[in-house]
Scaffold this motif. Structure first.
Motif, short mmCIF file in Angstrom:
data_model
loop_
_atom_site.label_atom_id
_atom_site.label_comp_id
_atom_site.label_asym_id
_atom_site.label_seq_id
_atom_site.Cartn_x
_atom_site.Cartn_y
_atom_site.Cartn_z
N PHE A 11 64.46 32.69 52.75
CA PHE A 11 65.40 33.40 53.63
C PHE A 11 65.23 34.90 53.40
O PHE A 11 64.61 35.32 52.42
N VAL A 12 65.80 35.69 54.31
CA VAL A 12 65.80 37.14 54.18
C VAL A 12 67.24 37.65 54.33
O VAL A 12 67.96 37.20 55.24
N GLN A 13 67.64 38.53 53.44
CA GLN A 13 68.90 39.26 53.62
C GLN A 13 68.51 40.72 53.85
O GLN A 13 67.91 41.34 52.97
N ASP B 132 69.49 27.02 59.00
CA ASP B 132 68.53 25.91 58.91
C ASP B 132 67.30 26.17 59.79
O ASP B 132 66.55 25.25 60.11
N GLY B 133 67.08 27.42 60.19
CA GLY B 133 65.94 27.75 61.04
C GLY B 133 64.68 28.03 60.24
O GLY B 133 64.64 27.80 59.03
N ASP B 134 63.65 28.57 60.93
CA ASP B 134 62.38 28.83 60.23
C ASP B 134 62.30 30.26 59.70
O ASP B 134 61.32 30.62 59.05
N LEU B 135 63.32 31.08 59.96
CA LEU B 135 63.42 32.40 59.33
C LEU B 135 64.91 32.72 59.13
O LEU B 135 65.48 33.57 59.81
N PRO B 136 65.55 32.04 58.18
CA PRO B 136 66.98 32.28 57.97
C PRO B 136 67.23 33.74 57.59
O PRO B 136 66.61 34.26 56.65
#
Lengths: 137, 389
Positions: free
Chosen positions: B276-278, B314-318
């Motif tokens: 994931f990315v924040q 739940d995606g491919d780039l949270p």
């Protein structure tokens, strides 16, 4: 900052207070580094390139082009609220620096050629005002 | 690699706390700091006397600072750090604290960011020397003025539309709906986004964060100590920061980070390894610029990236799995911590809202300090779940 916020913002730095105090109305005067010739904006007490403190206010080329514009529909300061909406732009001066300025033309957008001059607000402090010229970049 | 960066081996991060988000509060900033510290200590099972380092990020703590907080909270630290870097403060506090622990200057560093919502002109009137003399007199629009200009430039340069920003805002709101305490409740539709009132063209209401009160905190300590305390914890694979890194850009337009290659070299992995990315989200354009700088797409490619990838938990780039500040509200400097604390919870399986499935690696990107016409502080970290094979 005044207490009620119905006066224009005060300026804090000596350089900002000196802006608009030299030259003719259609001239733009900024501090120029006597060692390397750079013109910095925002205004500083020394040169951000060579750190020389030998700066001199001079008339500089006042033309430039608009990089980006916005139209403010809200302000944090009561003084500005009767004056909304306000057009503000960032402008790349031919003389080098990028300045923020009021934009004196509602239709002026990125790429427009402008001339930048100083104008005094109600408190006697200078702001930059960009007025359109013919042509685009 | 710039010079020889020492790694962050042996350092753990634990006990993430998010505290007290509210539009207003009868309490002062030290109360938020103290309540957050207390929650961190409860979470870790540590006594207050075991905290011997303190890093504080806050705008509203003035006239106090970290040493004032030591006395206020009855601490006797041997390491202090004040982190006045706003949106970039989370990873910077982490870096300072991690080096202190590695060097033995402190054993347990509490990193806390807290602010109360500004009144009236707020911090805009007197944020920096440059802004008070050269930005504020131009309509006193605060950060909205600067980011309206950056957004206008980005839209024109890359043909980006309001719908492109709307896609991001709608996705983040959806992610944050499960997060307790988020100030922006309820669904945000694209129609809502597009119909919002104008603030500073091209910015409209849902492009702007809501200022609020709140606090974030985490503990930095040795990995050995975290293990002994049976604390769920996270390790630092890499971390970088840079300040005034691209003054030559006439308008800030990317790359927003200058040291990303260093980050990935230190971490031994690239952006696609992240679960994931924040990314700091004071305005949508800033998230787009970070995604480009982090290497998920080319400059100007973020709008296409957002069309092709799912930002859902739940995606491919949270992305911004707690909804980010656009959903939580912006609690001043705590906004510079909230992506990091959320990353810690995701990696230890302690999420307060929706959990990214099997999250093992987190990418945190921070940005802040609008000194004149752009944010000049950036920081980023790659974090790994402890015990990852």
């Amino acid at each position: 900052m005044n207490e009620t916020g119905d006066s224009p913002p005060r300026r804090y730095g000596a350089q900002a207070r000196q802006l608009g105090t030299c030259g003719a109305a259609d001239e733009l005067w900024l501090p120029v580094c006597l060692l390397c010739g750079r013109i910095d904006y925002p205004l500083r007490e020394l040169c951000a390139t060579c750190l020389s403190e030998r700066l001199e206010w001079k008339a500089v080329p006042s033309c430039g082009h608009v990089l980006a514009t916005t139209t403010l529909h809200r302000s944090n300061l009561p003084y500005f609220r009767p004056r909304l909406p306000l057009r503000v732009a960032s402008i790349k001066l031919d003389a080098g620096p990028v300045v923020l300025a009021f934009l004196g033309d509602a239709a002026c957008t990125a790429g427009a050629r402008v001339q930048v001059r100083t104008q005094l607000d109600q408190g006697g402090a200078a702001t930059l005002m960009a007025l359109p010229l013919a042509g685009r970049v | 690699m710039t010079g020889t960066r020492q790694d962050y081996r042996g350092v753990a991060i634990a006990a993430p706390v998010t505290f007290g988000y509210a539009l207003s509060s009868p309490h002062e900033t030290p109360w938020f700091i103290g309540m957050t510290l207390a929650a961190m200590l409860r979470r870790a099972g540590l006594a207050k006397a075991e905290v011997d380092g303190l890093a504080v990020a806050s705008y509203s703590l003035v006239p106090d600072h970290s040493a004032s907080m030591a006395e206020y909270l009855g601490l006797g630290p041997r390491f202090l750090a004040d982190i006045p870097f706003g949106g970039a403060s989370g990873v910077i506090a982490l870096r300072r604290a991690a080096r202190a622990v590695q060097a033995g200057d402190a054993e347990v560093v509490a990193c806390v960011a807290a602010d109360v919502a500004p009144q009236g002109d707020g911090i805009g009137a007197n944020f920096s020397r440059f802004s008070r003399d050269h930005v504020y007199p131009y309509g006193a629009g605060g950060a909205n003025t600067v980011f309206a200009l950056i957004t206008d430039h980005y839209m024109r340069r890359f043909g980006v539309t309001r719908e492109d920003f709307g896609r991001l805002c709608v996705a983040q709101r959806s992610n944050g709906r499960a997060f307790p305490g988020a100030l922006m409740q309820g669904e945000l539709t694209m129609a809502d986004y597009l119909a919002a009132r104008v603030v500073s063209e091209p910015l409209h209401l849902f492009d702007c964060v809501r200022r609020c009160c709140g606090a974030e905190g985490f503990l930095v300590l040795s990995e050995a100590r975290a293990v002994a305390l049976h604390l769920p914890h996270v390790l630092i694979a890499g971390a970088v920061e840079r300040h005034n890194g691209a003054p030559q850009q006439p308008v800030q337009s990317g790359p927003l980070h200058q040291d990303i290659a260093d980050l990935y070299e230190q971490a031994g992995m690239g952006p696609e390894a992240a679960s994931f990315v924040q990314a700091y989200d004071d305005y949508p354009v800033v998230v787009m610029l970070q995604l480009e700088a982090l290497g998920f797409c080319e400059a100007g490619g973020a709008a296409r990236l957002l069309r092709e990838r799912s930002l859902a938990v739940d995606g491919d780039l949270p992305l911004n799995t707690n909804g980010g500040m656009l959903t939580l509200g912006q609690a001043g400097a705590a906004g510079g911590f909230c992506g990091l604390t959320e990353a810690l919870r995701q990696l230890t399986g302690e999420s307060l809202g929706a959990q990214v499935p099997a999250a093992s690696i987190g990418l945190v990107s921070c940005y802040g300090t609008v000194n004149y016409d752009r944010g000049i502080c950036t920081s980023a970290a790659m974090l790994t779940r402890a015990g990852r094979p």
